[in-house]
Write an enzyme that holds these catalytic residues in place. Structure first.
Site, short mmCIF file in Angstrom:
data_model
loop_
_atom_site.label_atom_id
_atom_site.label_comp_id
_atom_site.label_asym_id
_atom_site.label_seq_id
_atom_site.Cartn_x
_atom_site.Cartn_y
_atom_site.Cartn_z
N ASP A 236 0.81 -1.20 0.00
CA ASP A 236 0.00 0.00 0.00
C ASP A 236 0.86 1.27 0.00
OD1 ASP A 236 -2.68 1.32 0.58
OD2 ASP A 236 -1.51 2.02 2.30
N GLU A 305 1.35 -0.46 -4.92
CA GLU A 305 0.44 0.64 -5.20
C GLU A 305 1.20 1.95 -5.16
OE1 GLU A 305 -3.52 2.88 -3.46
OE2 GLU A 305 -1.79 2.47 -2.21
#
Ligand SMILES: [Ca+2]
Ligand SMILES: [Ca+2]
Length: 637
Positions: A236, A305
């Protein structure tokens, strides 16, 4: 055995070979390092656990709910999933604020539930990838509590600063950095009498990755879950990992006058720092080492990401020195760089630019949606659902589908202020929340037309169900003759063919509003996808795109299409194709499925005949077709 079955065997073998691709004997290597690994051509299905399936009637999706629906993934043809965070969390940012990286969030279940999920997935041939959130923990994590108390060993686990002392004696944050979620990125901590950095909400303090103890602690987290049997991680917000240690003000962007908006400055000191790449490469090594030590399991992979520039993303794959990083740096261009009013050239340009920048020998990836962005049906319009799935699933490489996109689920923009739970939406207030809220794309999965769309027995669900569930749901789409779900599963089936794994790729705009791409492979029937991105019907002339006039057969068409499977579109003399508004179509050159029909008939006859030798041959051929590893070197990408 008489002569006739022998001839049958011969014919049958030829038929199967022609279709399976084993006729390209030069490409088939059973003992080779260069083969298509599981992750290089798979579909990753993103599950948002809170909204997928509730097993205990509390209105919140959970692990047992996911486990109960893994058969659905298998039936759909999905063999890999990534789960948004399932770890212990105060849920300020719905799991992206983790208070214990090695524990399951109680409302999602127990560690035993997780182990059952992994076992069930394994038995169904589904690989599970977990979300790893390294940039920040929750402010309730014991590391933060210890760091705030200056407990020895934890003083520098987070980014602390005294702030600036003003002439009037008050303190202000050390610089003008803002949080992604609005407001200053610095929060005063009464206990420690210092500011701490938080690039997201104030309950998500940034960990200090310049501290080797933090790096070590996070490595331990990764190893913990790898030992539980996960196939890898989606990492993330990776490009927020490091901040410039001189803490200089960021330059103004001139995009907005609001100094509390994230857009107020250009993030040259808080994003995409060179140290990020080193950390990604460090994790890659950890994963590769683990895979080497545990060779019975799959290659453990990393997806990252980062909403970052193309050259940076290319470096994530592999930097200039050849050091490998992320297996799949997420490609968000279908989310960020094309919109409802984009024309064919925009799509072609966005596809090509990724393939041009991606270092050779890597797998392309295409993300069509996720939990942070409006759904496909809402970004491009409901009529675009099938065409966008055709685009996603017939391009070379990896496809990423957000749960519900296989049904064409829509954003529920009319969620009331009272029902709104997304932190950035709550931050901007009642006037503006609808513009930024991510709740609309996170509503519960629409399984059927019963209570709460079959998501939960609860009287209230954590987010309201989209009221269109009465018509738009999985059960209805399974029962219908034509549906988005059926188009989706047909596409997944088509992806399994050798040409979709290995075929060369060419893409062109055919007009301002229509583009086409072709997958080609010697001795195979080419597969052609044609997409209309306008709201008007488009008459398409394919003659320039095709090397020679060919007979084209419809393999897959959208629910609104004038055509049906098996239609022959162009005669030998060339011709025209009528594409519905926002429609797409997948064609094969020559006579794709007609051969398959013959094969199917033959297989039926063989099984009926009860001839043991012939059936054994059939099983052998199918087995060989399914498990043959094919050279990756021969692929363009
Ligand atoms: Ca539940
Ligand atoms: Ca950071």
């Amino acid at each position: 055995m008489t002569i006739a079955p022998l001839i049958k065997i011969l014919l049958f073998s030829l038929l199967l070979q022609q279709e399976s691709g084993s006729v390209m004997s030069g490409l088939v290597k059973s003992e080779s390092e260069d083969f298509i690994d599981w992750w290089q051509h798979t579909v990753f299905y993103q599950i948002y656990p809170r909204s997928f399936k509730d097993s205990n009637g509390d209105g919140i999706g959970d692990l047992r709910g996911i486990t109960s629906q893994l058969q659905y993934l298998a039936d759909t043809g999905i063999s890999a999933t990534w789960l948004s965070p399932i770890f212990q969390s105060p849920m300020v940012d719905f799991g992206y604020d983790i208070s214990d990286y090695k524990a399951i969030q109680p409302e999602y279940g127990t560690m035993q539930d997780f182990e059952e999920l992994i076992d069930t997935a394994y038995n169904l041939g589904i690989k599970v990838v977990l979300d790893f959130v390294p940039n920040h923990s929750s402010d309730k994590h014991e590391w933060f509590l210890k760091s705030a108390a200056k407990e020895p060993g934890y003083e520098d686990f987070y980014v602390w600063h005294d702030g600036l002392l003003q002439d009037n004696g008050t303190r202000s944050p050390p610089n003008n950095w803002q949080s992604v979620f609005y407001g200053s990125a610095w929060e005063w901590h009464e206990g420690r009498q210092q500011y701490y950095l938080h690039q997201f909400t104030k309950e998500q303090p940034d960990l200090n990755f310049r501290n080797p103890k933090v790096v070590q602690a996070m490595d331990n987290v990764l190893l913990f879950w790898l030992n539980k049997g996960v196939a890898g991680f989606r990492i993330d917000a990776v490009n927020h990992l490091f901040e410039d240690d001189t803490l200089q003000d960021e330059p103004l962007s001139a995009k907005t006058q609001d100094p509390l908006s994230y857009d107020y400055t250009r993030h040259i000191y808080t994003k995409d720092l060179p140290e990020v790449l080193q950390m990604v490469q460090h994790w890659r090594k950890l994963l590769d080492d683990f895979s080497a030590k545990h060779p019975k399991g799959p290659t453990r992979i990393m997806m990252t990401e980062a909403y970052a520039g193309l050259t940076q993303l290319a470096d994530y794959y592999e930097d200039v020195s050849g050091t490998k990083g992320s297996h799949l740096p997420f490609n968000f261009h279908f989310i960020t760089d094309v919109k409802g009013d984009s024309d064919a050239r925009d799509y072609v340009y966005n596809v090509e630019k990724w393939l041009i920048y991606m270092p050779r020998g890597h797998a392309a990836n295409w993300v069509m949606g996720n939990h942070d962005n409006p759904r496909v049906a809402s970004r491009f319009g409901p009529a675009s659902v099938d065409a966008m799935n055709m685009l996603l699933l017939t391009l070379p490489g990896v496809a990423v589908t957000y749960n519900g996109e296989e049904l064409g689920m829509q954003d529920y923009r009319e969620i009331s202020w009272e029902d709104t739970v997304d932190p950035p939406a709550k931050n901007v207030g009642e006037e503006l929340y609808k513009e930024v809220s991510r709740d609309p794309e996170r509503t519960p999965f629409q399984w059927n037309n019963k209570k709460n769309a079959g998501f939960s027995d609860s009287s209230k669900t954590w987010l309201p169900v989209h009221p269109n569930y009465l018509e738009l749901n999985l059960e209805a789409q399974k029962a219908a003759n034509k549906s988005h779900y059926k188009v989706y599963t047909d596409l997944i089936e088509l992806r399994k063919s050798a040409i979709m794994r290995l075929g060369r790729f060419d893409i062109e705009p055919l007009s301002r509003w229509v583009f086409a791409f072709k997958r080609e492979y010697p001795n195979f029937e080419s597969i052609i996808t044609i997409i209309n991105v306008s709201d008007e019907e488009q008459l398409v002339d394919l003659s320039e795109f095709l090397s020679q006039p060919k007979k084209l057969v419809v393999e897959i068409c959208g629910v609104d299409s004038n055509y049906k499977y098996g239609d022959i579109i162009l005669g030998d003399g060339g011709g025209q194709l009528n594409l519905a508004p926002r429609g797409g179509i997948v064609l094969s050159e020559r006579s794709g499925r007609i051969m398959s029909e013959r094969r199917r008939t033959l297989v039926k006859q063989l099984v009926k005949s009860g001839n043991v030798v012939l059936v054994a041959l059939l099983v052998y051929n199918l087995w060989r077709h399914k498990w043959t590893k094919v050279s990756f070197n021969q692929q363009r990408f």
